[in-house]
Write a protein that holds these residues in place. Structure first.
Motif, PDB file in Angstrom:
ATOM      1  N   MET A 319     -93.271  11.864  77.944  1.00 54.18           N
ATOM      2  CA  MET A 319     -92.103  10.995  77.959  1.00 54.18           C
ATOM      3  C   MET A 319     -90.867  11.865  78.190  1.00 54.18           C
ATOM      4  N   LYS A 320     -90.181  11.650  79.294  1.00 54.47           N
ATOM      5  CA  LYS A 320     -88.985  12.422  79.624  1.00 54.47           C
ATOM      6  C   LYS A 320     -87.775  11.801  78.939  1.00 54.47           C
ATOM      7  N   VAL A 321     -86.988  12.641  78.299  1.00 55.65           N
ATOM      8  CA  VAL A 321     -85.874  12.159  77.486  1.00 55.65           C
ATOM      9  C   VAL A 321     -84.612  12.952  77.817  1.00 55.65           C
ATOM     10  N   THR A 322     -83.527  12.238  78.121  1.00 60.32           N
ATOM     11  CA  THR A 322     -82.221  12.864  78.329  1.00 60.32           C
ATOM     12  C   THR A 322     -81.419  12.790  77.038  1.00 60.32           C
ATOM     13  N   ILE A 323     -80.767  13.879  76.684  1.00 60.46           N
ATOM     14  CA  ILE A 323     -79.852  13.872  75.539  1.00 60.46           C
ATOM     15  C   ILE A 323     -78.465  13.515  76.080  1.00 60.46           C
ATOM     16  N   LYS A 324     -78.000  12.318  75.750  1.00 59.85           N
ATOM     17  CA  LYS A 324     -76.712  11.845  76.248  1.00 59.85           C
ATOM     18  C   LYS A 324     -75.559  12.263  75.336  1.00 59.85           C
ATOM     19  N   TYR A 325     -75.857  12.388  74.050  1.00 53.03           N
ATOM     20  CA  TYR A 325     -74.865  12.868  73.090  1.00 53.03           C
ATOM     21  C   TYR A 325     -75.575  13.632  71.990  1.00 53.03           C
ATOM     22  N   PRO A 326     -75.070  14.827  71.584  1.00 51.03           N
ATOM     23  CA  PRO A 326     -73.858  15.489  72.060  1.00 51.03           C
ATOM     24  C   PRO A 326     -73.896  15.806  73.563  1.00 51.03           C
ATOM     25  N   LYS A 327     -72.711  15.887  74.162  1.00 51.57           N
ATOM     26  CA  LYS A 327     -72.603  16.072  75.599  1.00 51.57           C
ATOM     27  C   LYS A 327     -73.111  17.445  76.027  1.00 51.57           C
ATOM     28  N   ASP A 328     -73.402  17.535  77.325  1.00 52.58           N
ATOM     29  CA  ASP A 328     -73.979  18.765  77.884  1.00 52.58           C
ATOM     30  C   ASP A 328     -73.163  20.006  77.535  1.00 52.58           C
ATOM     31  N   ASP A 329     -71.844  19.884  77.601  1.00 47.78           N
ATOM     32  CA  ASP A 329     -70.991  21.057  77.387  1.00 47.78           C
ATOM     33  C   ASP A 329     -70.617  21.261  75.925  1.00 47.78           C
ATOM     34  N   GLU A 330     -71.200  20.423  75.027  1.00 47.28           N
ATOM     35  CA  GLU A 330     -70.871  20.536  73.610  1.00 47.28           C
ATOM     36  C   GLU A 330     -72.095  20.800  72.738  1.00 47.28           C
ATOM     37  N   ILE A 331     -73.260  20.383  73.185  1.00 48.09           N
ATOM     38  CA  ILE A 331     -74.458  20.489  72.358  1.00 48.09           C
ATOM     39  C   ILE A 331     -74.865  21.954  72.187  1.00 48.09           C
ATOM     40  N   ASN A 332     -75.354  22.285  70.994  1.00 48.29           N
ATOM     41  CA  ASN A 332     -75.825  23.653  70.758  1.00 48.29           C
ATOM     42  C   ASN A 332     -77.342  23.648  70.542  1.00 48.29           C
ATOM     43  N   ALA A 333     -77.907  24.816  70.403  1.00 48.09           N
ATOM     44  CA  ALA A 333     -79.366  24.957  70.309  1.00 48.09           C
ATOM     45  C   ALA A 333     -79.922  24.252  69.085  1.00 48.09           C
ATOM     46  N   ALA A 334     -79.205  24.331  67.957  1.00 46.74           N
ATOM     47  CA  ALA A 334     -79.688  23.695  66.729  1.00 46.74           C
ATOM     48  C   ALA A 334     -79.791  22.179  66.906  1.00 46.74           C
ATOM     49  N   GLN A 335     -78.803  21.584  67.551  1.00 51.63           N
ATOM     50  CA  GLN A 335     -78.827  20.144  67.776  1.00 51.63           C
ATOM     51  C   GLN A 335     -79.943  19.747  68.751  1.00 51.63           C
ATOM     52  N   THR A 336     -80.092  20.525  69.797  1.00 54.65           N
ATOM     53  CA  THR A 336     -81.162  20.247  70.763  1.00 54.65           C
ATOM     54  C   THR A 336     -82.524  20.305  70.103  1.00 54.65           C
ATOM     55  N   ASN A 337     -82.747  21.326  69.299  1.00 59.37           N
ATOM     56  CA  ASN A 337     -84.032  21.469  68.612  1.00 59.37           C
ATOM     57  C   ASN A 337     -84.279  20.334  67.642  1.00 59.37           C
ATOM     58  N   TYR A 338     -83.219  19.923  66.921  1.00 58.26           N
ATOM     59  CA  TYR A 338     -83.393  18.874  65.923  1.00 58.26           C
ATOM     60  C   TYR A 338     -83.826  17.563  66.574  1.00 58.26           C
ATOM     61  N   ILE A 339     -83.082  17.107  67.589  1.00 57.41           N
ATOM     62  CA  ILE A 339     -83.386  15.803  68.161  1.00 57.41           C
ATOM     63  C   ILE A 339     -84.686  15.838  68.968  1.00 57.41           C
ATOM     64  N   THR A 340     -85.010  16.988  69.537  1.00 54.28           N
ATOM     65  CA  THR A 340     -86.293  17.129  70.233  1.00 54.28           C
ATOM     66  C   THR A 340     -87.449  17.009  69.246  1.00 54.28           C
ATOM     67  N   ASN A 341     -87.351  17.720  68.135  1.00 57.64           N
ATOM     68  CA  ASN A 341     -88.409  17.696  67.127  1.00 57.64           C
ATOM     69  C   ASN A 341     -88.527  16.330  66.448  1.00 57.64           C
ATOM     70  N   TYR A 342     -87.383  15.684  66.207  1.00 57.37           N
ATOM     71  CA  TYR A 342     -87.407  14.371  65.562  1.00 57.37           C
ATOM     72  C   TYR A 342     -88.105  13.348  66.459  1.00 57.37           C
ATOM     73  N   THR A 343     -87.790  13.383  67.742  1.00 57.63           N
ATOM     74  CA  THR A 343     -88.424  12.458  68.687  1.00 57.63           C
ATOM     75  C   THR A 343     -89.927  12.723  68.783  1.00 57.63           C
ATOM     76  N   GLN A 344     -90.289  13.986  68.790  1.00 54.14           N
ATOM     77  CA  GLN A 344     -91.712  14.325  68.849  1.00 54.14           C
ATOM     78  C   GLN A 344     -92.437  13.871  67.583  1.00 54.14           C
ATOM     79  N   SER A 345     -91.788  14.016  66.436  1.00 52.40           N
ATOM     80  CA  SER A 345     -92.396  13.560  65.178  1.00 52.40           C
ATOM     81  C   SER A 345     -92.615  12.055  65.202  1.00 52.40           C
TER      82      SER A 345
END
Length: 624
Positions: A319-345
């Motif tokens: 399942m391909k997922v785009t992170i719309k918020y936080p925005k591309d130029d604002e999101i950090n690694a911790a946020q990316t990892n969190y929402i990726t892992n939460y969706t996978q869970s």
């Protein structure tokens, strides 16, 4: 210049004198000489002095719209017949010159600017102005002018522009040349002849009186939807009948870009995390994996085009997922990892052996009520892109909620890849990926919740709302659709995925109305709405039910109209189709029926009463 015409007056005539032009700058004496040949001779003798000077004055009809001046000379009078006074009108910002009129007679004198007056009388010339932005039809017109008239050719790069609005319902929403930026938007829609656009104002604005006060707004072109209504119908039904945290706004407009009429558009909200938009807390950029703020808010989209975006990920089930918020130029690694892992869970729980468990399964990660509403909307609207593009958001310390709804131009039976989809489930026939919805439908509790919720939505007047909206919106757009299809002559042409091109706007609207009626009937039959119950009429019933809500085990009083007499059949059914009461009753002296609700489960019920003459009334009751 004046001329003197000399004719032949015979041979050997003696000169008798001279002619002078009094008042000319260069008076000339003309001597008559002998002539042996008959001849006409035209001689330039200069301008003729007027017997009386003519005085010209100028003024503006409205000094806030512009000014008027005499130009090219300091003189305000004309003294000779070859002279003129040049007058110029200077429009104020947002206005254009209309004409010159005679102040005394109010008659039009000229539409030229500048204008050279050579009249025979004294005159006061009045410069008249008009709004240079003229509303096209009965709905608002948005005028967009880019700097230097450059084209809007990119989805990535904004160009500077100015926006003007005319014809807003509230006069204060008529703005003039407000600074903005504009770029293209959309995926497949950007490749169409009529382009969709995104506006980004210099300052936050309640654009055309919409609820949100923000910089970013969207203009949907609806090129593949010849009703121009599908997105609006979905949004307004969701807002008025369903219960989503946010549904994009709808304002029908005409658009003029750099002087070119582009036809009808739908102005709506940008899907983003902002006040009165996606309802989650905005994150601080400093959050880390241990900060409480790391849990939200987020906005993601299950997105078939995700791999073309900057911030995206893919689950283990592709399942391909785009992170719309936080925005591309604002999101950090911790946020990316969190929402990726939460969706996978969430996905792992959905496909676990105990996936239907309310504590351990998918409900631990997703709000069921929003999922039920979202799924029903996808089926009702027949959105073939339901699973290809799905928004989800997560607030701080909360679980996922589905929404907002988006992108319905090829919904409502407008996608030829599906054929006639009136009786086809989107969970089966819509475009992949259908991985998650197929699993959700294996949960019996989710299926029951969908059927129960369908009955509730029908009892809110779903059918009548959708039918009435189509009729009223089509009437509103009558002028605008005519203008649109003069610009885009496509009523007989399939331009994208349409099943057919029906040749007229009314035929397209009729097709949409028929689809909605047939689709609702199909879902009624599939999801077990009791036969004979037209719940869309419940909001117009003439019966009163009390108490309402009622506690289980108590008596219920049904007050019926005095026109209902004799033996009256009473039927009560749960919204998922189970009949819990059916009996013939007689009214008492005050036209009241009394029944008991003993043994009924908590929830909403539909009440139908019918007398011997066939007079039928309906209502709803809540058991708590």
């Amino acid at each position: 210049m004046a001329t003197l015409l000399i004719k032949n007056i015979g041979c050997l005539q003696t000169p008798t004198g001279s002619y002078s032009h009094k008042g000319s700058k260069q008076g000339q004496n003309v001597k008559l000489i002998d002539a042996a040949i008959a001849v006409d001779v035209e001689i330039n003798i200069g301008a003729t002095e007027l017997a009386q000077e003519r005085t010209v004055t100028v003024e503006s009809s409205n000094t806030t719209q512009g000014s008027a001046v005499i130009t090219g000379t300091t003189e305000t009078s004309i003294t000779s017949d070859n002279a003129s006074i040049s007058v110029t009108a200077i429009p104020a910002e947002g206005y254009s010159f209309k004409n010159w009129t005679n102040k005394e007679t109010n008659e039009q004198v000229s539409t030229s600017n500048p204008y050279y007056y050579r009249g025979e009388n004294d005159i006061t010339l009045v410069a008249n102005f008009q709004d240079k932005y003229v509303q096209l039809t009965n709905i608002p017109t948005i005028f967009i002018n880019t700097e230097n008239g450059v084209g809007v050719t990119s989805k990535d790069d904004y160009v500077n522009a100015y926006v003007t609005v005319r014809g807003a319902e509230n006069p204060e929403d008529n703005i003039t040349e407000v600074l903005t930026e504009i770029k293209g938007r959309g995926n497949s829609t950007w490749g169409m002849a009529k382009k969709p656009y995104r506006l980004k104002f210099d300052k936050k604005i309640k654009f055309l009186g919409n609820k949100a006060k923000e910089k970013n707004w969207v203009l949907l072109a609806n090129y593949a939807d010849k009703t121009l209504l599908r997105n609006a119908l979905a949004f307004e039904t969701a807002r008025n009948i369903f219960e989503f945290g946010f549904t994009p706004s709808v304002t029908f407009v005409d658009v003029v870009l750099n002087g070119v009429n582009l036809g009808n558009y739908t102005l709506t909200d940008q899907v983003e995390v902002k006040t009165h938009r996606v309802p989650v807390l905005e994150q601080e950029t400093t959050v880390s994996a241990t900060d409480p703020e790391i849990t939200g808010g987020y906005l993601i989209e299950v997105d078939g085009f995700a791999d073309s975006e900057i911030s995206w990920f893919q689950t283990s089930r592709d399942m391909k997922v785009t992170i719309k918020y936080p925005k591309d130029d604002e999101i950090n690694a911790a946020q990316t990892n969190y929402i990726t892992n939460y969706t996978q869970s969430m996905e792992d729980a959905l496909f676990s052996s105990n996936f239907a468990d309310p504590e351990l399964g998918w409900r631990k990660y997703i709000d069921e009520a929003s999922l039920v509403d979202w799924y029903i909307a996808c089926e009702l609207f027949g959105n073939s892109d339901s699973w290809w593009s799905t928004y989800m958001y997560k607030d701080r310390d909360e679980i996922f909620k589905l929404g907002p709804l988006w992108d319905f131009d090829i919904a409502f039976n407008n996608d030829n890849r599906l054929g006639d989809a009136t009786t086809k489930y989107m969970r089966t026939y819509a475009h992949d990926p259908k991985t998650w919805i197929a699993r959700w439908w294996q949960d019996p509790t989710f299926v029951s919740a969908v059927k129960a919720r369908w009955g509730e939505l029908r009892a809110r007047g779903l059918k009548s709302f959708m039918n009435n909206y189509i009729v009223e919106a089509a009437e509103l757009l009558d002028e605008s659709q005519k203008n649109n299809f003069e610009v885009w002559d496509i009523l007989w042409v399939r331009v994208y995925r349409e099943i057919a091109a029906r040749g007229s706007y009314q035929a397209e609207v009729n097709f949409l109305k028929q689809y909605v009626a047939d689709r609702i009937n199909f879902l009624d039959n599939e999801w077990g709405l009791p036969a004979g119950i037209e719940a869309s009429e419940c909001d117009n019933n003439n019966i009163v039910i009390a108490p309402n809500p009622v506690t289980n085990g108590n008596d219920i009083n049904i007050f019926v109209p005095s026109t209902m007499e004799g033996n009256i059949n009473v039927m009560v059914a749960s919204v998922d189709g189970k009949v819990v009461y059916s009996a013939n009753e007689y009214t008492n002296m005050d036209n009241t029926l009394k029944i008991s609700n003993r043994g009924w489960a908590k929830g909403m019920y539909i009440v139908v009463v019918k007398d011997n003459s066939g007079n039928t009334q309906r209502g709803t009751i809540i058991v708590k």
